[in-house]
Motif scaffolding. Structure first.
Motif, mmCIF file in Angstrom:
data_model
loop_
_atom_site.group_PDB
_atom_site.id
_atom_site.type_symbol
_atom_site.label_atom_id
_atom_site.label_comp_id
_atom_site.label_asym_id
_atom_site.label_seq_id
_atom_site.Cartn_x
_atom_site.Cartn_y
_atom_site.Cartn_z
ATOM 1 N N ARG A 98 -7.714 14.316 -4.784
ATOM 2 C CA ARG A 98 -8.665 14.333 -3.671
ATOM 3 C C ARG A 98 -8.425 13.171 -2.714
ATOM 4 O O ARG A 98 -9.149 12.986 -1.747
ATOM 5 N N GLY A 99 -7.400 12.341 -3.047
ATOM 6 C CA GLY A 99 -7.089 11.207 -2.183
ATOM 7 C C GLY A 99 -8.020 10.020 -2.353
ATOM 8 O O GLY A 99 -8.067 9.128 -1.513
ATOM 9 N N GLU A 100 -8.782 10.022 -3.459
ATOM 10 C CA GLU A 100 -9.693 8.893 -3.697
ATOM 11 C C GLU A 100 -8.979 7.729 -4.362
ATOM 12 O O GLU A 100 -7.942 7.894 -4.983
ATOM 13 N N LYS A 101 -9.568 6.555 -4.223
ATOM 14 C CA LYS A 101 -9.004 5.367 -4.869
ATOM 15 C C LYS A 101 -9.202 5.440 -6.375
ATOM 16 O O LYS A 101 -10.235 5.897 -6.845
ATOM 17 N N VAL A 102 -8.195 5.036 -7.119
ATOM 18 C CA VAL A 102 -8.360 4.979 -8.571
ATOM 19 C C VAL A 102 -7.933 3.615 -9.092
ATOM 20 O O VAL A 102 -7.092 2.938 -8.498
ATOM 21 N N GLU A 103 -8.565 3.224 -10.191
ATOM 22 C CA GLU A 103 -8.159 1.995 -10.864
ATOM 23 C C GLU A 103 -7.210 2.372 -11.986
ATOM 24 O O GLU A 103 -7.403 3.395 -12.648
ATOM 25 N N GLU A 104 -6.190 1.566 -12.203
ATOM 26 C CA GLU A 104 -5.341 1.780 -13.366
ATOM 27 C C GLU A 104 -6.165 1.548 -14.628
ATOM 28 O O GLU A 104 -6.983 0.624 -14.662
ATOM 29 N N GLU A 145 0.827 -1.218 0.000
ATOM 30 C CA GLU A 145 0.000 0.000 0.000
ATOM 31 C C GLU A 145 0.859 1.265 0.000
ATOM 32 O O GLU A 145 0.527 2.250 -0.646
ATOM 33 N N GLU A 146 1.950 1.212 0.743
ATOM 34 C CA GLU A 146 2.827 2.387 0.776
ATOM 35 C C GLU A 146 3.451 2.642 -0.590
ATOM 36 O O GLU A 146 3.520 3.782 -1.036
ATOM 37 N N VAL A 147 3.918 1.561 -1.232
ATOM 38 C CA VAL A 147 4.496 1.715 -2.573
ATOM 39 C C VAL A 147 3.463 2.326 -3.509
ATOM 40 O O VAL A 147 3.739 3.270 -4.252
ATOM 41 N N GLN A 148 2.236 1.815 -3.429
ATOM 42 C CA GLN A 148 1.135 2.322 -4.255
ATOM 43 C C GLN A 148 0.896 3.808 -3.976
ATOM 44 O O GLN A 148 0.745 4.613 -4.906
ATOM 45 N N ALA A 149 0.919 4.175 -2.706
ATOM 46 C CA ALA A 149 0.681 5.580 -2.320
ATOM 47 C C ALA A 149 1.765 6.490 -2.890
ATOM 48 O O ALA A 149 1.486 7.568 -3.415
#
Lengths: 329, 329
Positions: free
Chosen positions: A232-238, A8-12
């Protein structure tokens, strides 16, 4: 530094970097616009001076870095030496909000010659995006070759015919079934042994596949939406790849490095043309210091494998370079 | 186009081009300033994100183009993988009317390591001019090597000693007579067989010769005067070469390509760092797709000739790249 980071950190971090990348890109586009505005009057003045210098662009191309030079065959160099008269680069979408400052037009001007009818060959490159790619795409440019003079041995004509056939054809799936597709693919397959003529570059389409303005606009819109969500800090899909894996578009690509060559001409040869021109004189000074270039017989060069444009056009010049300054940074 | 031009005409065109070149250079310097101003806040934000990403710069350097990569020996890659923590580029003369926006400082930050004591190695490059050259010059940077760990085998120390001895010595003519000169020249001569360690780059001085601020200012002044005369249509003399041909300065140059490497780091790796970092993840995805990188034994790599930094630092990461977008223009 934390050595152990979880997924999750890498993703962030990746997402933070993506937001930053978009901001860097905005700055880059602003700088391209600024550069264009500041340089435009100088390019105009330069064109006026150059018009009085025979073979200016031929000498510049002769000094081209190896990435471009390796695509210029001796027979291409011969054509350049005989009739290449002008070059013009424009960023034709620079003020178009739907276009890109990265899109470029490269216009070659030629004098009367025995090879083709055209006085101008203009190749336009559009900077486009798909969901998983971005880069330059172009349309094949028709060259009106004179009889038996086509240095591409039918490649440019076949690319034009395929482009026309694709426009007429109804669905994408049938592309590989078109006789024009088969013809071009087999021409390319047959010619892989020898290097193609530089003029085959005019048939370049894409190192990926053709991307239309509509598709690019859609991909751009999706990118922008994704970016807003990230901010906005929302989740996104690739975005999912939308490649059509049933077609190998490179099977009908005449000149896969065409986009790189365009970039090199627009971002190196064009801005540094005076430097390259001066270099060609410096080399003359070194290479031919004990030879009277006026006495060189032009025709002798034609029999060799390597044609030295400076030799070919040497007749038109006299005098040595006034400046030897070298830029080293 | 006129095919027959005489020497005076060629000279006149060269002068017109020289005036234009100076105008292009002014635009270029303005664009460097503009770019610096617009990008500075983004570089700051990027540094904050990067500080949370282990091995960011090591991974970026691993993706470096061949012109740089070929200078990074496996032993250098090992050091980078173990302790290279930060990179910072600044244009330290950008607001200095006597300096140049082309001057750059490259600051490497390192963690505790077994090789040298330094936490920061900063190399400054000044853009300077002589009468017949312009480019980047630098001073050797002292590296405080730990016992038996000097990867340059004395080159950096010898370069520092020569620089110090030259400062103390009275006249230029004696330079080749200095024992420090002979020592460094013989060290370089002995080491020509093997590629030097990347860390020898810290000893780079110039691919021409050292040019002082005073000499550069003088050359700049002469250039400006010459240009003013050209603009007024007055006759000008080409500046005479003032090379001291009795000394071959490259005999004591530890890393002749040092300026090019600096330019590559500042103008490619630095602005495109995020792109290179993402690339390293993409390659992981492709190269190691069936291998569990978590299980890789780092020590095994050390025995090989080629060290893959991604293998070495792979332990710190998890997860695959969220983005595969490629820039192709």
């Amino acid at each position: 530094m934390a050595e152990n980071v979880n997924e999750e950190e890498v993703q962030a971090r990746f997402e933070e970097l993506s937001v930053l990348e978009a901001e860097f890109e905005d700055v880059e586009l602003e700088l391209i616009r600024k550069s264009n505005a500041l340089n435009a009057p100088l390019w105009k003045k330069r064109a006026e001076v150059i018009s009085k210098i025979p073979h200016f662009w031929t000498l510049v191309f002769e000094q081209a870095p190896p990435e471009l030079d390796s695509f210029i065959l001796p027979s291409d160099a011969q054509i350049f030496a005989e009739c290449f008269e002008s070059l013009e680069i424009t960023r034709f979408e620079i003020d178009d909000p739907k276009g890109s400052p990265r899109s470029i037009s490269i216009k070659f001007g030629f004098g009367d010659n025995e090879y083709f009818e055209d006085k101008v060959l203009e190749k336009k490159f559009w900077f486009r995006k798909s969901r998983d790619w971005e880069g330059l795409v172009s349309e094949p440019v028709k060259i009106n070759w004179k009889k038996d003079q086509d240095t591409t041995f039918g490649l440019t004509d076949a690319a034009i015919k395929l482009a026309e056939a694709k426009k007429k054809a109804s669905s994408k799936a049938k592309e590989t079934e078109l006789p024009e597709y088969k013809k071009l693919a087999s021409l390319i397959e047959e010619s892989t042994e020898a290097s193609p003529s530089f003029f085959a570059w005019f048939a370049f389409v894409s190192d990926y596949r053709w991307v239309s303005a509509e598709e690019s606009e859609q991909a751009e819109k999706e990118d922008a939406e994704r970016l807003e969500k990230l901010k906005r800090g929302e989740k996104v899909e690739e975005p999912e790849d939308d490649d059509d894996d049933t077609i190998d578009y490179q099977e009908t690509e005449v000149f896969p490095q065409g986009g790189e060559i365009a970039t090199l001409i627009a971002e190196d040869l064009w801005p540094s043309a005076i430097k390259y021109y001066k270099q060609s004189h410096e080399q003359d000074g070194e290479d031919f210091s004990d030879i009277d270039v006026e006495d060189m017989d032009e025709d002798e060069d034609e029999s060799g494998d390597e044609i030295d444009i400076r030799g070919l056009v040497g007749k038109g010049r006299a005098g040595s370079p006034p400046s030897k300054k070298q830029r080293k940074a």
